[in-house]
Every structure is written in C-alpha cells, then in structure tokens.
Design a protein around this motif. Structure first.
Motif, short mmCIF file in Angstrom:
data_model
loop_
_atom_site.label_atom_id
_atom_site.label_comp_id
_atom_site.label_asym_id
_atom_site.label_seq_id
_atom_site.Cartn_x
_atom_site.Cartn_y
_atom_site.Cartn_z
N ARG A 1 -4.90 -10.52 -5.67
CA ARG A 1 -4.89 -10.46 -4.20
C ARG A 1 -4.14 -9.24 -3.70
O ARG A 1 -3.04 -8.95 -4.18
N ARG B 1 -8.50 -20.18 -13.65
CA ARG B 1 -8.76 -19.46 -12.39
C ARG B 1 -7.79 -18.29 -12.36
O ARG B 1 -6.56 -18.49 -12.42
N THR C 1 -12.10 -22.31 -2.24
CA THR C 1 -11.14 -22.02 -1.16
C THR C 1 -11.82 -22.37 0.17
O THR C 1 -12.97 -21.98 0.40
C1 SIN Z 1 -6.73 -19.18 -3.30
O1 SIN Z 1 -6.21 -19.16 -4.42
O2 SIN Z 1 -7.88 -19.58 -3.12
C2 SIN Z 1 -5.98 -18.69 -2.11
C3 SIN Z 1 -4.70 -18.09 -2.51
C4 SIN Z 1 -3.90 -17.65 -1.31
O3 SIN Z 1 -3.45 -18.47 -0.55
O4 SIN Z 1 -3.75 -16.47 -1.14
#
Ligand code: SIN
Length: 281
Positions: A273, A269, A133
């Motif tokens: 969140r 993955r 990310t």
């Molecule tokens: C990610 O999966 O690295 C970010 C995901 C997001 O945008 O919250």
C-alpha cells in the motif's frame, strides 16, 4: 494499448482494464484517470498489473506527497513509502506486513490532520476465496440523511485517535507504533470534499472516539447511528481481489473494511500500500 473503464456498482467503483501503471502515463491519460476516479466516487480498480515498487510509488506521487506509515516495522525495506499488508512471514518467522490491517470500517489516517487523500493497494498474493475489501460511499450516505439530521450534525467536530483502534478491536494491534507519537486530532463530522466540495460524513468506527460537546451517551448513540447508516448495503461495493489488482481509493469520500475470513482456509494475502497525504483545506 487502449484501455477501457467499466462501472462496478451503481454507488461507487469502476475498473480500468488495459492500462499498465508501470509505464509513465501522459498528462491527458492521467487527467482521464483522475476524472474516472471522481466519477466512480473514489474507488478505481486497475486490473492485471505487475507493479514494481518504484512504479507504484511514482504513480501514487502524481496524486500528492506520500506518507510513511507510523507502523515502521511493516514498511518495505528500501521503499519506506510502501506499507505492507500481509499474512506472510519471512524465513525467521517475522511478519512481512500488518496481518490485522483494516479489519474494521475506517478511513486511512483519519487520525492525522490533514487526513490521507488516497491509498493504492496492490495485490501480490490473494487467498483462493475470501479476503475481500468493502468500500462505502460517505457522500451518498450524507445525501441520504434527512434535513433535520443534517442540520443537527452541521458544525459538530469529532475526535480521531490512532490508539483507539487497538483498544476497541484488538489488544495486540499496533504495538509497532508508539501511540504517544500520534496525538488525537479533530475533524468536522460533515466534511466537504477538498476537490469537489461535496459533503461527506467523516467519522469512522476505527479511529473516531467521540463527538465534541455531546455527552458520552449522546455521542455514542449518534456515532452508532452514523456507522450503521453509512454501511447500509446500497452504499457499499465489495471488492473480490485477483492477483494484479491495484485499487485506488479516496479516503476523504469513502470508508473501507478488510474482510478477514480466510485464515482457516490457509490462504495467503500479501499486498503493498502507498498512502497519499491530504492537504489542509
Ligand atoms: C485491506 O487489506 O483490504 C485494506 C487495508 C487497509 O486498511 O489499508
């Protein structure tokens, strides 16, 4: 156990090693973490976590109220505060999380008013290679603009729209939420950070449709310039994930971009969140 905090790049990002987020943090340690987060320009990586959903929710709640994401099908059953970002499927072949999440520069929930304060993304499974990310520092990007450009941007308002991202990036994206439930909102193009007052560029390629008062041509050109400028390498930290990393970012100060480069490696993955709601200035 004592913890330490190490910078990860000159522009943004620091790691916290030796702190277990499953344990309730004392007020003093929490304050230290909040300061470190600010000093790191809004990106803090907690290493080596084994985070229960309840603990992730409890820690995130200390930063503010939590948002239940509009894409309901990706919420963790029993814990609607957790939005799953995942390439995994369950036994019935159903996606366990949003497999396409964030594969474009954006700031979470900029399509709401107020936009999100923070996000905490916890890695349960990561591909052996890829799936990073990227984060960019929108205050540093603002400060690097010349005075005449800052003057031009001053007072301009931009429109942010949840449904824009799927028109732009993927016709299949976001089928799970009714875009009519999320009407467009407007935010200043240059937005002072709610806690520090520091000026940030607050537009992003994912959700910002246009700048009010400019012609379509002018708005497109100004936004294209700002996106190119804000994602210059010197403003960016690229996070390469390990299982057990929990990354806390400030959506008012940064944009981020998930790098979807690992599908062909067969890597998985899978992440949880939480998203902390912002407050009205
Ligand atoms: C990610 O999966 O690295 C970010 C995901 C997001 O945008 O919250």
């Amino acid at each position: 156990m004592t913890h330490c905090i190490n910078p990860l790049s000159p522009t943004l990002g620091a790691e916290v090693v030796g702190l277990d987020l499953n344990e309730p943090l004392s007020d003093a340690v929490f304050l230290e973490i909040e300061r470190a987060w600010q000093d790191a320009n809004g990106v803090l990586v907690f290493r080596g976590q084994d985070l229960a959903p309840e603990a992730q929710i409890a820690f995130s709640r200390r930063l503010g109220d939590l948002e239940v994401h509009v894409a309901k099908r990706y919420l963790l059953p029993g814990h609607p505060e957790i939005y799953r970002v995942s390439t995994k499927q369950d036994a019935n072949g159903k996606a366990m999380g949003n497999p396409e999440s964030g594969r474009y520069w954006h700031s979470d929930l900029s399509y709401l008013d107020p936009p999100a304060k923070a996000s905490l993304l916890y890695a349960l499974e990561v591909p052996p290679i890829g799936g990073d990310t990227m984060f960019t520092n929108m205050a540093a990007a603002h400060d690097a603009l010349s005075e005449p450009v800052r003057t031009m941007l001053n007072g301009l308002m931009a429109v942010h729209d949840y449904s824009y991202v799927r028109r732009m990036f993927s016709p299949g994206f976001g089928r799970s939420a009714d875009p009519n439930q999320v009407p467009p909102v407007r935010h200043p193009v240059v937005r002072p950070h709610c806690d520090t007052g520091r000026k940030t560029i607050f537009v992003n390629p994912g959700f910002t449709t246009h700048i009010e008062g400019l012609s379509r041509h002018e708005s497109g050109a100004v936004l294209a310039f700002l996106f190119e400028h804000a994602t210059r390498p010197e403003f960016v930290y690229r996070h390469s994930w390990s299982v057990g990393d929990a990354v806390l970012w400030d959506n008012r100060l940064t944009m981020h971009h998930a790098v979807h480069d690992f599908y062909e490696t067969g890597g998985v993955r899978h992440m949880h969140r939480t998203t902390v709601m912002g407050t009205k200035e």
